[in-house]
Design a protein around this motif. Structure first.
Motif, mmCIF file in Angstrom:
data_model
loop_
_atom_site.group_PDB
_atom_site.id
_atom_site.type_symbol
_atom_site.label_atom_id
_atom_site.label_comp_id
_atom_site.label_asym_id
_atom_site.label_seq_id
_atom_site.Cartn_x
_atom_site.Cartn_y
_atom_site.Cartn_z
ATOM 1 N N CYS A 77 -6.022 -9.524 -4.148
ATOM 2 C CA CYS A 77 -4.648 -9.061 -4.327
ATOM 3 C C CYS A 77 -4.136 -8.402 -3.039
ATOM 4 O O CYS A 77 -3.002 -8.646 -2.617
ATOM 5 C CB CYS A 77 -4.583 -8.074 -5.496
ATOM 6 N N ALA A 78 -4.976 -7.611 -2.404
ATOM 7 C CA ALA A 78 -4.593 -6.956 -1.149
ATOM 8 C C ALA A 78 -4.307 -7.989 -0.062
ATOM 9 O O ALA A 78 -3.322 -7.858 0.685
ATOM 10 C CB ALA A 78 -5.701 -6.003 -0.692
ATOM 11 N N ARG A 79 -5.130 -9.025 0.028
ATOM 12 C CA ARG A 79 -4.907 -10.072 1.039
ATOM 13 C C ARG A 79 -3.595 -10.815 0.784
ATOM 14 O O ARG A 79 -2.837 -11.085 1.716
ATOM 15 C CB ARG A 79 -6.087 -11.051 1.062
ATOM 16 N N ILE A 80 -3.336 -11.142 -0.478
ATOM 17 C CA ILE A 80 -2.097 -11.848 -0.807
ATOM 18 C C ILE A 80 -0.887 -10.980 -0.465
ATOM 19 O O ILE A 80 0.077 -11.461 0.137
ATOM 20 C CB ILE A 80 -2.083 -12.254 -2.299
ATOM 21 N N CYS A 81 -0.940 -9.714 -0.834
ATOM 22 C CA CYS A 81 0.183 -8.819 -0.547
ATOM 23 C C CYS A 81 0.403 -8.653 0.950
ATOM 24 O O CYS A 81 1.546 -8.585 1.409
ATOM 25 C CB CYS A 81 -0.024 -7.462 -1.226
ATOM 26 N N THR A 82 -0.678 -8.603 1.699
ATOM 27 C CA THR A 82 -0.556 -8.518 3.160
ATOM 28 C C THR A 82 0.118 -9.772 3.711
ATOM 29 O O THR A 82 0.996 -9.696 4.577
ATOM 30 C CB THR A 82 -1.935 -8.303 3.811
#
Length: 178
Positions: A77-82
């Motif tokens: 989720c963090a990678r996608i949001c980044t």
């Protein structure tokens, strides 16, 4: 379509935003958005898209940070949001300089964000992810509105727009775009 830009930011976001602005200032980068004289020439639809790109770049970056702090179960989720935050920020820059590649990159944002939504929805029980999903949805909608204007070619969407010149996807291959 009505955009609610007067909503309260998600809990914890204001503090993150202040820290982000302080860091920008410390690096010597301007913290303001494109010059007012350029903004005066934007259509309402493009102004809304620019505001939405600005908001999603900040909210998605904040969400990525929150996900990273919550542990490895939110790493994807963090990678996608980044990725969403970076693409939105890039779109802001292209709009600000009336790049001829703006529509293609905006279209890429729509495709990537649309594909990312189901992945993010798996984590929407986290309030920061749920907030980010809403902002992404709104940005996709405003971006599609602008892209439809460019595709139609009947209405100029910004300074120097040359819509209707058969580029990829019906978008202009050169000259101003938005």
């Amino acid at each position: 379509m009505s955009h609610e830009h007067q909503r309260q930011p998600p809990q914890g976001y204001e503090q993150y935003e202040r820290q982000h602005q302080q860091m920008e200032g410390q690096r010597g980068q301007p913290t303001s958005r494109p010059a007012r004289s350029f903004e005066d020439h934007l259509t309402n639809e493009l102004r809304i898209a620019l505001e939405d790109f600005t908001e999603v770049s900040h909210v998605a970056a904040w969400c990525a940070k929150e996900c990273a702090q919550e542990g490895p179960q939110l790493a994807e989720c963090a990678r996608i949001c980044t990725d969403i935050a970076d693409m939105a920020e890039f779109n802001e820059r292209l709009i600000a300089r009336d790049s001829m590649f703006g529509p293609e990159v905006a279209d890429l944002f729509v495709r990537v964000a649309t594909e990312a939504l189901p992945e993010l929805e798996a984590f929407q029980h986290h309030s920061h992810v749920d907030e980010t999903i809403g902002v992404i949805d709104r940005t996709i909608d405003s971006c599609r509105t602008v892209l439809e204007m460019v595709d139609q070619g009947g209405q100029q969407a910004g300074p120097g727009a040359k819509a209707g010149r058969g580029g990829a996807g019906g978008r202009p291959p050169s000259g101003g775009t938005y």
